[in-house]
Design an enzyme around this catalytic site. Structure first.
Site, mmCIF file in Angstrom:
data_model
loop_
_atom_site.group_PDB
_atom_site.id
_atom_site.type_symbol
_atom_site.label_atom_id
_atom_site.label_comp_id
_atom_site.label_asym_id
_atom_site.label_seq_id
_atom_site.Cartn_x
_atom_site.Cartn_y
_atom_site.Cartn_z
ATOM 1 N N TYR A 141 -51.565 40.558 -27.040
ATOM 2 C CA TYR A 141 -51.153 39.148 -27.190
ATOM 3 C C TYR A 141 -50.806 38.556 -25.824
ATOM 4 O O TYR A 141 -51.206 37.446 -25.488
ATOM 5 C CB TYR A 141 -49.944 39.121 -28.121
ATOM 6 N N ARG A 213 -31.527 37.417 -27.838
ATOM 7 C CA ARG A 213 -32.658 36.491 -27.940
ATOM 8 C C ARG A 213 -32.181 35.043 -27.855
ATOM 9 O O ARG A 213 -31.062 34.720 -28.264
ATOM 10 C CB ARG A 213 -33.393 36.674 -29.286
HETATM 11 N N1 LIG Z 1 -43.403 31.800 -33.832
HETATM 12 C C1 LIG Z 1 -42.874 32.053 -32.644
HETATM 13 O O1 LIG Z 1 -41.750 32.599 -32.525
HETATM 14 C C2 LIG Z 1 -43.607 31.659 -31.388
HETATM 15 C C3 LIG Z 1 -42.951 31.843 -30.169
HETATM 16 C C4 LIG Z 1 -43.595 31.473 -29.000
HETATM 17 C C5 LIG Z 1 -44.871 30.943 -29.054
HETATM 18 N N2 LIG Z 1 -45.488 30.781 -30.241
HETATM 19 C C6 LIG Z 1 -46.857 30.233 -30.245
HETATM 20 O O2 LIG Z 1 -46.816 29.010 -30.979
HETATM 21 C C7 LIG Z 1 -48.094 28.801 -31.581
HETATM 22 C C8 LIG Z 1 -47.900 28.523 -33.049
HETATM 23 O O3 LIG Z 1 -47.257 29.648 -33.636
HETATM 24 P P1 LIG Z 1 -46.710 29.631 -35.126
HETATM 25 O O4 LIG Z 1 -45.486 30.466 -35.126
HETATM 26 O O5 LIG Z 1 -46.693 28.236 -35.647
HETATM 27 O O6 LIG Z 1 -47.857 30.483 -35.850
HETATM 28 P P2 LIG Z 1 -48.210 30.561 -37.400
HETATM 29 O O7 LIG Z 1 -47.159 29.971 -38.239
HETATM 30 O O8 LIG Z 1 -48.595 31.995 -37.646
HETATM 31 O O9 LIG Z 1 -49.504 29.666 -37.487
HETATM 32 C C9 LIG Z 1 -50.668 30.074 -36.862
HETATM 33 C C10 LIG Z 1 -51.660 28.975 -37.023
HETATM 34 O O10 LIG Z 1 -52.881 29.370 -36.382
HETATM 35 C C11 LIG Z 1 -53.949 29.178 -37.303
HETATM 36 N N3 LIG Z 1 -54.985 30.161 -37.020
HETATM 37 C C12 LIG Z 1 -54.836 31.504 -36.930
HETATM 38 N N4 LIG Z 1 -56.032 32.084 -36.700
HETATM 39 C C13 LIG Z 1 -56.945 31.070 -36.638
HETATM 40 C C14 LIG Z 1 -58.348 31.017 -36.447
HETATM 41 N N5 LIG Z 1 -59.076 32.135 -36.261
HETATM 42 N N6 LIG Z 1 -58.948 29.819 -36.468
HETATM 43 C C15 LIG Z 1 -58.242 28.696 -36.663
HETATM 44 N N7 LIG Z 1 -56.913 28.648 -36.837
HETATM 45 C C16 LIG Z 1 -56.269 29.847 -36.843
HETATM 46 C C17 LIG Z 1 -53.345 29.341 -38.674
HETATM 47 O O11 LIG Z 1 -54.158 28.678 -39.641
HETATM 48 P P3 LIG Z 1 -54.066 29.032 -41.239
HETATM 49 O O12 LIG Z 1 -52.611 29.124 -41.583
HETATM 50 O O13 LIG Z 1 -54.712 27.879 -41.873
HETATM 51 O O14 LIG Z 1 -54.764 30.323 -41.409
HETATM 52 C C18 LIG Z 1 -52.000 28.653 -38.481
HETATM 53 O O15 LIG Z 1 -52.122 27.263 -38.626
HETATM 54 C C19 LIG Z 1 -48.926 30.037 -31.286
HETATM 55 O O16 LIG Z 1 -49.809 29.781 -30.235
HETATM 56 C C20 LIG Z 1 -47.903 31.083 -30.901
HETATM 57 O O17 LIG Z 1 -48.449 32.036 -30.017
HETATM 58 C C21 LIG Z 1 -44.886 31.126 -31.422
#
Ligand SMILES: NC(=O)c1ccc[n+]([C@@H]2O[C@H](COP(=O)([O-])OP(=O)(O)OC[C@H]3O[C@@H](n4cnc5c(N)ncnc54)[C@H](OP(=O)(O)O)[C@@H]3O)[C@@H](O)[C@H]2O)c1
Length: 330
Positions: A141, A213
């Site tokens: 990642y 954290r």
């Molecule tokens: N959560 C955290 O603590 C955190 C911390 C730091 C950074 N981030 C970053 O923030 C961003 C959003 O994270 P999140 O927590 O909102 O993630 P999430 O809730 O797991 O959502 C992931 C999203 O990506 C979409 N996705 C996954 N694989 C895909 C593919 N192959 N094609 C198209 N869409 C795809 C999913 O679509 P579907 O649901 O429709 O499948 C969903 O909308 C990410 O880039 C993550 O690395 C997250």
């Protein structure tokens, strides 16, 4: 950023951060003449270049907030490093190259503080992303995310593109992934607390509870990302985090979850489970910098941004999970 006719495409629009952006945009941040589109993986599998091109051609975005990623907590990362590396490289390359080909004015992508070097000095700041190997638990990642910063600089240098990135700490809130095995620590704690309360059994914290954290509420992050889209003009990333003084131990945040859900039973620690990195303290000094000028022009930052207090944000997230238990991702 002008607004008349702007089309803002949010990849990963169905996820935790995407849904938070939708909430704050529809809750008042939307400007007249703007169209916001929230993509699901069902609209396009962004690991596929043709599908990515097709969905961009359908919506013709002027701006992109790029959130789509394979995302997961410590235990999912440990099991699937190769998938995390490959899928995220493919998604990021397809999104950035398609945005370039279709002349998108600005892309804001999302990195994470968990991609920083394992061995580092604290607090972490934006200049340290590439200073050493990431923690071995999530190297797939991490390297995929670090490449976004490399690509942003390359698109800027070779093509003059305004592609940038933000670096949030641990995000949580409504629409999170509450899966205990695969999700992040805070939604996992919320789900386990819910189950412990329902079954009148002990609440089990994985690990020692000692790691520290910084948690950012998804709705706060969403407001900051809309600001970054409109006002942040640098290619270099910016950390979006609560203050260093708001860092908490897993043990303390567990107690906040238990208070919010109303659980008074026994709490035990399963110390056979990995703790992950002890801390990743990040500095938000850049975000907190006062408005100023430098040789590149005007820079706008947010010295007075008010973060939602952690206990209030935890309570709102717990209430959302309890209310939406049947349909929540778990
Ligand atoms: N959560 C955290 O603590 C955190 C911390 C730091 C950074 N981030 C970053 O923030 C961003 C959003 O994270 P999140 O927590 O909102 O993630 P999430 O809730 O797991 O959502 C992931 C999203 O990506 C979409 N996705 C996954 N694989 C895909 C593919 N192959 N094609 C198209 N869409 C795809 C999913 O679509 P579907 O649901 O429709 O499948 C969903 O909308 C990410 O880039 C993550 O690395 C997250």
């Amino acid at each position: 950023m002008s607004s008349e006719g702007d089309v803002i495409l949010v990849t990963g629009g169905t996820g935790l951060v995407g849904q938070a952006i939708k909430t704050v945009v529809e809750g008042g941040l939307k400007r007249p003449g703007e169209t916001w589109v929230y993509l699901s993986s069902k609209d396009a599998d962004l690991t596929d270049p043709a599908a990515t091109r097709a969905v961009f051609e359908r919506h013709r975005p002027t701006h992109v907030i790029h959130l789509a990623a394979m995302v997961g907590g410590l235990f999912r990362n440990l099991r699937y490093n190769c998938d995390f590396l490959r899928k995220n490289i493919l998604i990021n390359d397809n999104v950035l190259e398609t945005a370039h080909q279709l002349n998108v004015q600005k892309v804001v992508s999302c990195l994470s503080t968990c991609i920083f070097p394992d061995k580092t000095s604290y607090p972490i700041d934006e200049t340290m992303v590439h200073n050493g190997p990431p923690h071995p638990s999530n190297f797939g990642y991490s390297y995929a995310k670090r490449l976004v910063d490399v690509q942003n600089r390359a698109y800027h240098q070779q093509h003059g593109r305004c592609f940038t990135s933000v670096i949030p700490t641990n995000v949580f809130g409504p629409h999170d992934n509450f899966n205990v095995e695969d999700g992040h620590v805070l939604p996992g704690l919320i789900h386990k607390a819910y189950l412990a309360k329902q079954s009148d059994s002990p609440f089990v914290v994985w690990g020692t509870g000692k790691p520290l954290r910084q948690f950012i509420y998804s709705l706060d992050l969403a407001r900051l990302m809309v600001w970054a889209l409109r006002e942040y003009t640098e290619v270099d990333p910016i950390i979006l985090s609560v203050d260093e003084s708001a860092e908490v131990s897993i043990k303390d945040v567990s107690q906040q979850v238990l208070d919010a859900i109303g659980f008074q039973g026994p709490v035990v620690h399963d110390e056979t489970r990995a703790d992950g990195q002890f801390k990743k303290t990040a500095s938000n000094a850049k975000l907190r910098r006062s408005v100023g000028w430098d040789v590149e022009g005007v820079k706008w930052y947010l010295p007075d941004f008010q973060f939602t207090p952690l206990s209030q944000a935890v309570k709102e997230s717990v209430d959302w999970f309890v209310t939406n238990y049947e349909t929540a991702r778990k």
